[in-house]
Write a protein that holds these residues in place. Structure first.
Motif, PDB file in Angstrom:
ATOM      1  N   VAL A 394       0.786  -1.072  -0.017  1.00  7.74           N
ATOM      2  CA  VAL A 394      -0.052   0.041  -0.090  1.00  7.74           C
ATOM      3  C   VAL A 394       0.768   1.377  -0.105  1.00  7.74           C
ATOM      4  O   VAL A 394       0.719   2.125  -0.878  1.00  7.74           O
ATOM      5  CB  VAL A 394      -0.952   0.018   1.278  1.00  7.74           C
ATOM      6  CG1 VAL A 394      -1.680   1.470   1.385  1.00  7.74           C
ATOM      7  CG2 VAL A 394      -2.097  -0.782   1.131  1.00  7.74           C
ATOM      8  N   MET A 395       1.761   1.408   0.868  1.00  5.03           N
ATOM      9  CA  MET A 395       2.588   2.515   0.888  1.00  5.03           C
ATOM     10  C   MET A 395       3.568   2.830  -0.089  1.00  5.03           C
ATOM     11  O   MET A 395       3.757   3.698  -0.601  1.00  5.03           O
ATOM     12  CB  MET A 395       3.336   2.499   2.391  1.00  5.03           C
ATOM     13  CG  MET A 395       2.565   2.328   3.539  1.00  5.03           C
ATOM     14  SD  MET A 395       1.170   3.494   3.716  1.00  5.03           S
ATOM     15  CE  MET A 395       1.867   4.966   3.214  1.00  5.03           C
ATOM     16  N   ALA A 396       4.175   1.557  -0.710  1.00  2.00           N
ATOM     17  CA  ALA A 396       4.928   1.610  -1.801  1.00  2.00           C
ATOM     18  C   ALA A 396       4.426   2.220  -2.914  1.00  2.00           C
ATOM     19  O   ALA A 396       4.672   3.125  -3.897  1.00  2.00           O
ATOM     20  CB  ALA A 396       5.610   0.391  -2.193  1.00  2.00           C
ATOM     21  N   ASN A 397       3.081   1.647  -3.199  1.00  2.00           N
ATOM     22  CA  ASN A 397       2.048   2.213  -4.498  1.00  2.00           C
ATOM     23  C   ASN A 397       1.909   3.662  -4.213  1.00  2.00           C
ATOM     24  O   ASN A 397       2.051   4.461  -5.262  1.00  2.00           O
ATOM     25  CB  ASN A 397       0.916   1.371  -4.423  1.00  2.00           C
ATOM     26  CG  ASN A 397       0.932  -0.058  -5.163  1.00  2.00           C
ATOM     27  OD1 ASN A 397       2.069  -0.057  -5.851  1.00  2.00           O
ATOM     28  ND2 ASN A 397       0.215  -0.820  -4.992  1.00  2.00           N
ATOM     29  N   GLY A 400       5.216   5.758  -4.448  1.00  2.00           N
ATOM     30  CA  GLY A 400       5.930   5.611  -5.676  1.00  2.00           C
ATOM     31  C   GLY A 400       4.994   6.635  -6.513  1.00  2.00           C
ATOM     32  O   GLY A 400       5.440   7.082  -7.631  1.00  2.00           O
ATOM     33  N   ASN A 401       3.616   6.356  -6.571  1.00  2.00           N
ATOM     34  CA  ASN A 401       2.941   7.095  -7.513  1.00  2.00           C
ATOM     35  C   ASN A 401       3.236   8.734  -7.173  1.00  2.00           C
ATOM     36  O   ASN A 401       3.167   9.271  -8.394  1.00  2.00           O
ATOM     37  CB  ASN A 401       1.414   6.761  -7.040  1.00  2.00           C
ATOM     38  CG  ASN A 401       0.452   7.496  -8.257  1.00  2.00           C
ATOM     39  OD1 ASN A 401       0.455   6.787  -9.300  1.00  2.00           O
ATOM     40  ND2 ASN A 401      -0.408   8.467  -7.703  1.00  2.00           N
ATOM     41  N   VAL A 430      -0.320  10.938   2.274  1.00  2.00           N
ATOM     42  CA  VAL A 430       0.788  11.032   1.195  1.00  2.00           C
ATOM     43  C   VAL A 430       0.534  12.152   0.385  1.00  2.00           C
ATOM     44  O   VAL A 430      -0.506  12.260  -0.342  1.00  2.00           O
ATOM     45  CB  VAL A 430       1.214   9.628   0.618  1.00  2.00           C
ATOM     46  CG1 VAL A 430       2.154  10.066  -0.682  1.00  2.00           C
ATOM     47  CG2 VAL A 430       1.514   8.593   1.137  1.00  2.00           C
ATOM     48  N   THR A 431       1.339  13.101   0.578  1.00  2.00           N
ATOM     49  CA  THR A 431       0.967  14.423  -0.286  1.00  2.00           C
ATOM     50  C   THR A 431       2.124  14.610  -1.375  1.00  2.00           C
ATOM     51  O   THR A 431       3.369  14.338  -1.061  1.00  2.00           O
ATOM     52  CB  THR A 431       0.921  15.614   0.443  1.00  2.00           C
ATOM     53  OG1 THR A 431       2.086  15.960   1.084  1.00  2.00           O
ATOM     54  CG2 THR A 431      -0.331  15.262   1.588  1.00  2.00           C
ATOM     55  N   SER A 461       3.384   2.450 -16.232  1.00  2.00           N
ATOM     56  CA  SER A 461       2.297   2.180 -15.065  1.00  2.00           C
ATOM     57  C   SER A 461       1.315   1.228 -15.749  1.00  2.00           C
ATOM     58  O   SER A 461       0.815   1.511 -16.904  1.00  2.00           O
ATOM     59  CB  SER A 461       1.574   3.259 -14.508  1.00  2.00           C
ATOM     60  OG  SER A 461       0.740   2.707 -13.710  1.00  2.00           O
ATOM     61  N   SER A 462       0.819   0.144 -15.271  1.00  2.00           N
ATOM     62  CA  SER A 462      -0.048  -0.597 -15.630  1.00  2.00           C
ATOM     63  C   SER A 462      -1.715  -0.240 -15.354  1.00  2.00           C
ATOM     64  O   SER A 462      -2.402  -0.811 -15.993  1.00  2.00           O
ATOM     65  CB  SER A 462       0.109  -2.192 -14.965  1.00  2.00           C
ATOM     66  OG  SER A 462      -0.518  -2.117 -13.588  1.00  2.00           O
TER      67      SER A 462
END
Length: 514
Positions: A394-397, A400-401, A430-431, A461-462
């Motif tokens: 969750v946090m990596a996505n 990373g986004n 996440v901002t 990105s998929s």
């Protein structure tokens, strides 16, 4: 113009209907109202017609009887009345008429020129001048209805005729006789009819209400059954059916509902079969691709190590192959993860962890600690039971986004919040300082394969990362949302329940630990 007026009337009617209480807008209330209106109109119209006919009949019969009897009494005294009678002669005529009709309550008056003799104590001021002139100029008996102190009276006037030429003819002597008789008894009959009509109207109204309730029950029974069936269908029970009774419009409606429900059940079953086949196909394809992609990834690793030994064009080609293989491998992994979510095969491996420490490990493991500003609680202040691997995803996505599609500064913050029900939540935000998310993309941001903006349609990105993130958050009983910051940039907020016996940490303690 006429269409505008009709539309205006329709709007006025709808506005008026909006002020009617909701229970009074129901079919039962409308049926009862319709039956009552029909019953009242029918009873009143029938009663009015009956009253008019009966009143006319009663008054006409009474009038004819009185006139005939008075005319007969006058004809009896006419032979004994001189052509030029005296006051005594007129009194004799009046007394004779009263003697012939002792119980009628008549007021009788005889006139000859200026002489007037009448019933003692009687008042004859209601005799109209028109009636007297008509009696003086014609040989017919005339009558008129007048109102005396609010009560109806019948006034009758007739000239006194005498024989001439030994009975061969007749003439007018100038003598006239007048009668005034109360029609109170007839008025009583009329009032009795009005009372009867009123009672009949009340009975008709009561019967109309009873019939309306019975009719409403008969109509509403299948309607209620249809409502229950639609609610059960909305709950997912597509096998619900109605019992069809009779062959009227309601029976046709029930049959139409059954046919629609059967068609819908077949369509939904077919869609579910197609969806299951599609999920199975994606899972099978992903599984079958995984093995050759693993081999290709190993091969590209070897080729990457030897890329420097080749010329520039060959090296660039090898790097393109390596990047494409990596993206394809990530896509296959995401597809397999989505397939497991759809199949309900995901199982959480829960463990009580320190959320702040888990977030720090996510940043460090990917080398983002220098690119992301953090504001996290101190060690041990926020702990809960989560699946560490899925929280890392969750946090990596999200981070990373923000790094790929946003702009510095990227910040990761975490705090706690306690709702009124006593449930404590860990709030992770996440901002970034980028352009934010387009308004047209906001409703679809967590959909599968959705990419915000045409520039991202061919990116690495998929389009599955945020969808997988949302699924993982929901598996933990949490919530996720996306919004734009007032000063620019996007913010993704994750809320996770704190499954511990203790309450949420003191916000002052969290603020001091950052």
């Amino acid at each position: 113009m006429n269409g505008g007026r009709a539309a205006g009337r329709a709007r006025s009617f709808r506005a008026l209907l909006a002020h009617v209480p909701l229970p009074l807008r129901g079919l039962r209330a409308r049926l009862v109202a319709a039956f009552v209106v029909v019953a009242v109109v029918s009873a009143l119209s029938t009663g009015a017609l009956a009253f008019r006919e009966a009143r006319t009949g009663v008054l006409q019969q009474s009038q004819d009887s009185v006139i005939q009897q008075f005319r007969k009494s006058v004809d009896t005294v006419a032979p004994y009345t001189p052509a030029a009678p005296s006051r005594a002669d007129l009194q004799t005529a009046v007394n004779h008429v009263l003697y012939d009709n002792p119980s009628q309550g008549w007021r009788v008056m005889a006139t000859y020129k200026d002489l007037r003799v009448g019933t003692p104590g009687a008042h004859f001021g209601e005799l109209s001048p028109e009636l007297r002139r008509t009696v003086a100029t014609t040989s017919a008996t005339v009558f008129q209805r007048v109102d005396v102190d609010g009560h109806p009276w019948l006034t009758v006037g007739t000239p006194v005729a005498y024989d001439t030429d030994g009975g061969s003819g007749s003439g007018l002597s100038g003598t006239a006789m007048y009668l005034m008789v109360s029609q109170g008894a007839e008025e009583g009959y009329v009032k009795a009819m009005v009372s009867g009509i009123e009672r009949a109207t009340v009975v008709a109204l009561a019967l109309a209400v009873v019939l309306a309730l019975l009719a409403a029950s008969g109509v509403l029974r299948p309607v209620r059954a249809l409502r229950r069936a639609t609610r059960r269908m909305a709950e997912g029970r597509l096998d619900v059916r109605l019992t069809v009774n009779g062959s009227d419009e309601l029976a046709e409606l029930s049959q139409s509902f059954n046919d629609t429900a059967a068609a819908l059940e077949r369509s939904v079953a077919e869609l579910r079969r197609m969806e299951a086949r599609a999920r199975r196909f994606a899972a099978d394809v992903s599984h079958e691709l995984r093995t050759p992609l693993t081999a290709m990834a190993a091969l590209t690793d070897v080729l990457d190590e030897n890329a420097l030994r080749h010329d520039r064009e060959t090296g660039d080609a090898l790097r393109l192959i390596s990047e494409g293989t990596g993206r394809l491998s990530a896509l296959v992994e995401d597809l397999m993860e989505i397939s497991r979510f759809d199949a309900g095969a995901i199982r959480l491996n829960l463990d009580e962890v320190d959320l702040a420490e888990s977030l720090r490990r996510t940043l460090v493991s990917r080398g983002w600690q220098d690119r992301v500003a953090t504001s996290l609680p101190g060690p041990g202040l926020l702990r809960t039971r989560v699946d560490p691997r899925r929280l890392d995803v969750v946090m990596a996505n999200l981070v990373g986004n923000a790094l790929r599609h946003g702009a510095p500064p990227v910040r990761l913050t975490m705090g706690a919040r306690e709702e009124e029900a006593g449930v404590a939540w860990a709030v992770i935000e996440v901002t970034d300082g980028g352009p934010g998310i387009g308004e047209e993309a906001m409703p679809h941001i967590f959909e599968r394969f959705y990419k915000a903006g045409a520039s991202r349609t061919r990116s690495e990105s998929s389009g599955l990362g945020l969808a997988i993130t949302a699924e993982n958050v929901h598996l933990h009983g949490g919530r996720i949302s996306a919004a734009n910051l007032p000063g620019g940039g996007a913010v993704f907020t994750v809320e996770l329940p704190l499954h511990r016996e203790s309450r949420a940490p003191d916000p002052d303690a969290l603020a001091g630990a950052r």
